[in-house]
Motif scaffolding. Structure first.
Motif, PDB file in Angstrom:
ATOM      1  N   THR A 189      72.422 -11.357-100.016  1.00 32.31           N
ATOM      2  CA  THR A 189      72.534 -11.135 -98.463  1.00 32.31           C
ATOM      3  C   THR A 189      71.375 -11.645 -97.844  1.00 32.31           C
ATOM      4  O   THR A 189      70.411 -11.499 -98.027  1.00 32.31           O
ATOM      5  CB  THR A 189      72.740  -9.772 -98.190  1.00 32.31           C
ATOM      6  OG1 THR A 189      73.966  -9.378 -99.181  1.00 32.31           O
ATOM      7  CG2 THR A 189      73.324  -9.506 -96.842  1.00 32.31           C
ATOM      8  N   THR A 214      58.588 -16.298 -92.957  1.00 27.56           N
ATOM      9  CA  THR A 214      59.467 -15.434 -93.629  1.00 27.56           C
ATOM     10  C   THR A 214      59.171 -14.893 -95.071  1.00 27.56           C
ATOM     11  O   THR A 214      58.137 -15.544 -95.713  1.00 27.56           O
ATOM     12  CB  THR A 214      61.022 -15.956 -93.380  1.00 27.56           C
ATOM     13  OG1 THR A 214      61.971 -15.091 -94.180  1.00 27.56           O
ATOM     14  CG2 THR A 214      61.166 -17.155 -94.441  1.00 27.56           C
ATOM     15  N   ILE A 220      69.680 -11.604 -94.256  1.00 24.46           N
ATOM     16  CA  ILE A 220      69.554 -10.638 -93.161  1.00 24.46           C
ATOM     17  C   ILE A 220      69.424 -11.514 -91.551  1.00 24.46           C
ATOM     18  O   ILE A 220      68.330 -12.341 -91.784  1.00 24.46           O
ATOM     19  CB  ILE A 220      68.720  -9.250 -93.187  1.00 24.46           C
ATOM     20  CG1 ILE A 220      69.046  -8.822 -94.373  1.00 24.46           C
ATOM     21  CG2 ILE A 220      68.832  -8.444 -91.670  1.00 24.46           C
ATOM     22  CD1 ILE A 220      70.491  -8.060 -94.312  1.00 24.46           C
ATOM     23  N   ARG A 221      70.076 -11.373 -90.575  1.00 24.69           N
ATOM     24  CA  ARG A 221      69.758 -12.300 -89.605  1.00 24.69           C
ATOM     25  C   ARG A 221      68.883 -11.482 -88.693  1.00 24.69           C
ATOM     26  O   ARG A 221      68.799 -10.263 -88.531  1.00 24.69           O
ATOM     27  CB  ARG A 221      71.146 -12.524 -88.818  1.00 24.69           C
ATOM     28  CG  ARG A 221      72.066 -13.272 -89.288  1.00 24.69           C
ATOM     29  CD  ARG A 221      73.364 -13.398 -88.482  1.00 24.69           C
ATOM     30  NE  ARG A 221      73.155 -13.863 -87.075  1.00 24.69           N
ATOM     31  CZ  ARG A 221      74.272 -13.993 -86.223  1.00 24.69           C
ATOM     32  NH1 ARG A 221      75.420 -13.661 -86.541  1.00 24.69           N
ATOM     33  NH2 ARG A 221      74.057 -14.561 -85.046  1.00 24.69           N
ATOM     34  N   ASP A 222      67.740 -12.248 -88.118  1.00 21.28           N
ATOM     35  CA  ASP A 222      66.747 -11.623 -87.429  1.00 21.28           C
ATOM     36  C   ASP A 222      67.246 -12.141 -85.927  1.00 21.28           C
ATOM     37  O   ASP A 222      66.887 -13.223 -85.357  1.00 21.28           O
ATOM     38  CB  ASP A 222      65.582 -12.120 -87.730  1.00 21.28           C
ATOM     39  CG  ASP A 222      64.372 -11.561 -86.827  1.00 21.28           C
ATOM     40  OD1 ASP A 222      64.654 -10.616 -86.096  1.00 21.28           O
ATOM     41  OD2 ASP A 222      63.231 -11.935 -87.088  1.00 21.28           O
TER      42      ASP A 222
END
Length: 301
Positions: free
Chosen positions: A2, A194, A4-6
């Motif tokens: 998955t 990231t 994860i959008r930031d």
């Protein structure tokens, strides 16, 4: 896996980055070196690439010489326009190189890199990495693309970008393989860190709006001035923000078969002339240089 959008990013309080020449605006010029790596029945694919200068009219499985020639023009003619114009202005770019394209014309890849341009991995074929069904196959293609480029040019790429979307595990592979930066990001005006494969990975944002692919969009650029004026507008905004203390990075993307055409190339020359006129108000640099400087002044936490 998955992702994860930031949606927050840096927020209002963005880092103040002063680039090596004292500018607050870094400009990355990217030339895509991908002709010969696109979908083509000639290469054993079920169909020929349909995104291009003309709308294909042939059914799947039939070799489309017209589409092949549209792409071929980029290597045969467009490449030399770009190399000559950049050399005349002593300006350097990052070359997003598809492995299959380099494999077909290693001598041209070598000439481009010997001119001082930085090679980066752009996938084995001109296809989204989101299409990979497993990490092992994707890893194999990233490695062989890097190796083909290194063999042809004598320079091992440290940056990566795929056409379209990457897979859920692309960044983990890049981190494991020791890449310095990833460019698959359209979500910011500054590089950012990231985490991938348990370690930091630097992301250098890209831009699809300041990109000559919009000549192929129904609501995109038509005249060469549409492209150069749009890039100038972006620069005006970023320079106004720089005057108030803001820092940024702008990417301008070129394609050999698109802006390499005579009429559109006027837009390329206008962009290069604008950057030259701005002088030290901007820092025009290869992406590897941008990554190295950002990493030095903003190391990962």
């Amino acid at each position: 896996m998955t992702i994860i959008r930031d949606l927050r990013g840096y927020g209002r309080h963005r880092p103040e980055i002063i680039w090596p020449n004292g500018a607050r605006v870094a400009v990355s010029l990217v030339i895509n070196f991908e002709e010969g790596a696109e979908l083509a029945v000639e290469q054993g694919d079920a169909e020929t690439e349909r995104y291009g200068e003309v709308q294909p009219t042939l059914p799947m499985g039939v070799r489309d010489l017209v589409q092949e020639q549209v792409f071929d023009y980029g290597m045969r003619a467009g490449l030399w326009r770009f190399l000559d114009a950049f050399a005349a202005r002593d300006t350097k770019a990052t070359l997003m190189m598809c492995g299959r394209a380099v494999e077909r014309v290693p001598d041209l890849a070598c000439i481009a890199v010997e001119a001082g341009h930085e090679p980066a991995v752009h996938g084995w074929r001109w296809l989204p990495h989101a299409l990979y069904a497993d990490a092992a196959t994707e890893r194999h293609d990233i490695v062989r693309t890097r190796d083909v480029i290194a063999t042809a040019t004598g320079v091992t790429p440290v940056g990566f970008m795929t056409r379209g979307s990457q897979s859920p595990w692309t960044r983990d592979l890049l981190a494991e393989l020791g890449f310095a930066y990833d460019c698959n990001a359209l979500d910011d005006d500054l590089p950012y860190w990231t985490k991938a494969a348990g370690r930091p990975l630097l992301v250098l944002p890209y831009g699809f709006d300041t990109n000559d692919m919009k000549f192929f969009h129904p609501n995109g650029f038509v005249q060469p001035e549409d492209f150069s004026n749009y890039v100038s507008a972006a620069l005006r905004t970023l320079l106004a923000e720089a005057a108030r203390g803001g820092s940024s990075m702008l990417t301008v993307g070129f394609h050999l078969r698109i802006s390499g055409r005579p009429a559109r190339f006027a837009g390329v020359e206008a962009i290069l002339d604008t950057l030259a006129q701005l002088g030290d108000r901007v820092w025009v640099a290869r992406r590897g240089e941008i990554a190295a400087h950002f990493g030095a002044v903003m190391p990962p936490r």
